[in-house]
Design an enzyme around this catalytic site. Structure first.
Site, PDB file in Angstrom:
ATOM      1  N   HIS A   1      35.663 -42.457  -3.348  1.00 37.60           N
ATOM      2  CA  HIS A   1      34.979 -43.462  -4.191  1.00 37.60           C
ATOM      3  C   HIS A   1      35.450 -44.880  -3.842  1.00 37.60           C
ATOM      4  O   HIS A   1      35.614 -45.728  -4.715  1.00 37.60           O
ATOM      5  CB  HIS A   1      35.223 -43.203  -5.681  1.00 37.60           C
TER       6      HIS A   1
ATOM      7  N   ASN B   1      30.284 -38.499 -12.841  1.00 37.01           N
ATOM      8  CA  ASN B   1      29.386 -38.696 -11.708  1.00 37.01           C
ATOM      9  C   ASN B   1      27.948 -38.737 -12.197  1.00 37.01           C
ATOM     10  O   ASN B   1      27.681 -38.462 -13.368  1.00 37.01           O
ATOM     11  CB  ASN B   1      29.530 -37.533 -10.712  1.00 37.01           C
TER      12      ASN B   1
END
Ligand code: HDD
Length: 684
Positions: free
Chosen positions: A71, A144
């Site tokens: 990420h 997510n």
């Protein structure tokens, strides 16, 4: 120039004749010359003696910190969460009980695999991490935009990430799953198959962060005043509805506008079009968990909304861009372990591993245990503890007491509070110590099939195409075959399409599943983007192509109709200074055609007068503008003068309802109304 906050001492110095506008060193000494290093003579050497230059270079040399191990590429914003419906009775967490309570938040969206400088439209899962600065401490919901995950146990995470990141020998490919290592690992990991369906769907190429859902993924616990617990799954539902781009568009966007998602979010917030999401919860008890077809502790499974409806309880509004990218977006440290009284973890083995990993990684990334002192990470409620010292201590704790228990008075000492403090749910535990995976985690295909079967034909086609594209980048045939073997357990036609697309000579034998997959799970409309269409063009962007002689009345009609629909408008022209319209006045353009390709718009209008259209028949960017919009199934309006351009691309023979002739304000309104469907999917 950055303005540092000056403390009292700083203010004292200012009164000694120093201006706020003066450039200073980090020590506060005013700099007289910021252009030239101290030299020994006219053309002589730069002197090491120059403490001002050395300090500047020293700081610059250390400006970067390690990027997040996953990420790494992300974009953050400030906002507020407001509770609309109380969960009192289920939880004692104040943020979920006090209706009307507004809690400040910081949200960071991200891609998973790519490094910090990768492009926004990589086919990838998007992170949706929310830090709530509640009155009872920070709560981080680190989710997510997909409600399931690749693996069931955290011990496999490093392998998954190694496989998806660039191959260690050659260092590529960047920000992609389309390579041997990823599909090798996945094809040897049957528990990933449900996630594979999601990542090959359009969920992984969202139109913008504003148009995607978010999920807490795991099952968490809510714990009430009496210590009773219910399970909960968290959902974020975008007020503007879900929307994705098509794959070819994503590829072009990555080249034309690699910052597409971050720019979109930044611009929307700057313009006051604050994106909003509703927080939804699926609450269920142990009895439901025991009766559910799958294990609620298995992060590769969902609980269909049709089985446990999502109850909307609050609204998240992003209303402030980060003031400084590094200070806030880069330094924000989300930790799944950050929960508040009334919320608790479950035994999901993925969550439990995460609770170790996030805290640990911040130490490496931010350099010490005091990262909680960084403004974006610090709680906004009072906090007192005896954690002391360490690198970069920012607090100045006073007094002589730094231990607990202590017998100092109220002013100097703090102590534990069993009444209001965090208590874990008193779950009874038992069993032998072993490295095991429960049998209830064994079905890897049934929900993968359910997801695939819940999609529209268009979406199924996109999944097939994505699998063919990805597997065509895999060099070893065995890996491709192994993936098709798995697909046979999900849907035979899907496997057939993919095998044909790849050109496999014959279908391989199917993978032997650990338990027989079920094919009786009801399709769930909530799993399909297109079945959950918002029926609005609000928050989208119309691109209008203009040139010399464009009818000013028609242009005004389109701008008005788009604004009335809540959309943004940009004009695109052969020259960025704009074009002289039919009324003789110059209309400024937002983009040059080369810089404003149709991929950055949700719908386009070509408002050209005949001669301009004739001329633009020779402009490649202009032809691409139209042909891409057509190929990406966008709604296209065109003025009568555009006919030569339409003919040049053969579109005069391929009329459809998504391609509309526009001559007046009524046509503009009708066009904007059609745009509510977002794409004209019927176009072949
Ligand atoms: Fe993770 C970052 C989401 C599994 C280890 N993860 C990270 C971020 C998000 C997620 C959104 C970015 C946070 C930010 O913006 O700073 N991760 C998930 C979800 C998972 C998941 C939804 C499964 C349900 N993650 C997962 C596992 C592990 C990690 C199983 C390790 C065992 N994740 C990390 C990390 C990161 C991270 C290494 C990198 C940077 C960071 O934490 O702060 O600790």
């Amino acid at each position: 120039m950055s303005q540092h906050k000056s403390g009292n001492a700083g203010e004292l110095h200012q009164s000694a004749g120093k201006s706020n506008k003066d450039l200073t060193t980090a020590q506060g000494v005013t700099v007289a010359d910021n252009q030239n290093w101290l030299k020994g003579g006219q053309r002589g050497p730069s002197l090491l003696e120059d403490q001002i230059a050395r300090e500047k270079i020293f700081h610059f040399d250390h400006e970067r910190i390690p990027e997040r191990v996953v990420h790494a590429r992300g974009y953050g914003a400030h906002g507020v969460f407001k509770l609309n419906e109380s969960l009192k009775g289920y939880t004692r967490a104040r943020i979920l009980c006090e209706v009307g309570e507004e809690t400040p938040v910081f949200v960071r969206f991200s891609t998973v695999a790519g490094s910090k400088g990768s492009a926004d439209l990589a086919r990838d899962v998007r992170g949706f991490a929310v830090k709530f600065y509640t009155r009872e401490g920070n709560w981080d919901l680190v989710g997510n935009n997909i409600p399931v995950f690749f693996i069931q146990d955290a011990i496999k995470f490093p392998d998954l990430i190694h496989a998806v990141k660039p191959a260690p020998d050659r260092g590529f490919p960047q920000a992609q799953t389309a390579h041997d290592n990823f599909w090798d690992f996945i094809s040897l990991t049957p528990e990933s198959m449900h996630m594979v369906m999601w990542i090959m769907s359009d969920r992984t190429i969202p139109r913008s962060f504003r148009f995607m859902e978010g999920f807490g993924v795991h099952t968490f616990r809510l714990v009430n005043e009496e210590g009773r617990s219910h399970f909960v799954k968290f959902h974020w539902k975008p007020r503007l509805g879900m929307q994705s781009v098509v794959w070819n568009e994503a590829l072009k966007l990555n080249g034309m506008e690699p910052d597409f998602h971050r720019r979109d979010l930044w611009e929307a917030i700057e313009a006051g079009n604050y994106p909003q999401w509703d927080l939804g919860v699926q609450i269920f008890d142990q009895e439901f968990a025991d009766s559910f077809d799958f294990d609620v502790l298995d992060a590769t499974k969902i609980i269909p909304e049709e089985q446990v409806p999502v109850r909307t309880i609050g609204t998240l509004t992003l209303n402030g861009n980060a003031r400084n990218f590094f200070a806030e977006t880069e330094q924000v440290a989300f930790c799944t372990q950050n929960i508040v009284p009334g919320i608790d973890h479950s035994n999901d083995p993925l969550l439990q591993g995460r609770n170790f990993s996030y805290l640990d990684t911040q130490l490496k990334r931010l350099g010490g245990p005091n990262f909680t002192h960084i403004p974006v990470n610090a709680p906004r409620c009072p906090f007192h503890n005896y954690q002391r010292d360490g690198h970069m201590t920012m607090e100045v704790p006073e007094g002589r007491v730094n231990y607990e228990p202590n017998s100092w008075d109220e002013k100097d000492g703090v102590r534990e509070n069993p009444q209001t403090g965090f208590t874990s749910f008193a779950e009874s535990l038992g069993g032998e110590k072993a490295r095991i995976r429960a049998d209830s985690f064994a079905d890897h295909y049934s929900q993968a099939r359910q997801f695939y079967c819940s999609q529209t034909d268009t979406e199924q086609q996109h999944i097939q195409d994505a699998l063919v594209f990805e597997l065509s980048k895999v060099q070893r045939t065995q890996i491709r075959q192994r993936m098709v073997s798995h697909l046979l357990n999900i849907d035979r036609k899907l496997a057939r399409h993919v095998a044909d697309g790849l050109g496999l000579d014959k279908l391989p034998a199917k993978t032997e599943p650990a338990v027989a997959p079920r094919n009786d799970l009801s399709p769930s409309d909530a799993l399909s983007i297109l079945k959950s269409q918002p029926d609005t063009f609000k928050g989208r962007k119309l691109g209008i192509l203009i040139a010399e002689g464009t009818d000013d009345a028609l242009l005004s009609a389109f701008i008005k109709a788009a604004k009335d629909a809540g959309a943004q408008v940009e004009t695109v022209a052969p020259q960025v200074e704009g074009a002289i319209l039919s009324n003789g006045k110059k209309h400024p353009a937002d983009q040059l055609i080369d810089g404003g390709p149709s991929v950055v718009y949700d719908a386009v209008a070509l408002l050209l007068q005949d001669q301009a259209a004739e001329k633009l028949c020779h402009s490649k960017p202009c032809l691409d503008f139209l042909s891409d919009a057509y190929a990406h199934k966008k709604f296209i309006a065109y003025s009568a003068g555009c006919r030569p351009l339409m003919a040049k691309l053969g579109l005069d023979k391929h009329r459809d309802k998504g391609l509309q002739l526009a001559e007046n304000s009524r046509d503009a309104e009708r066009f904007m109304d059609s745009c509510k469907a977002l794409r004209f999917w019927q176009r072949s």
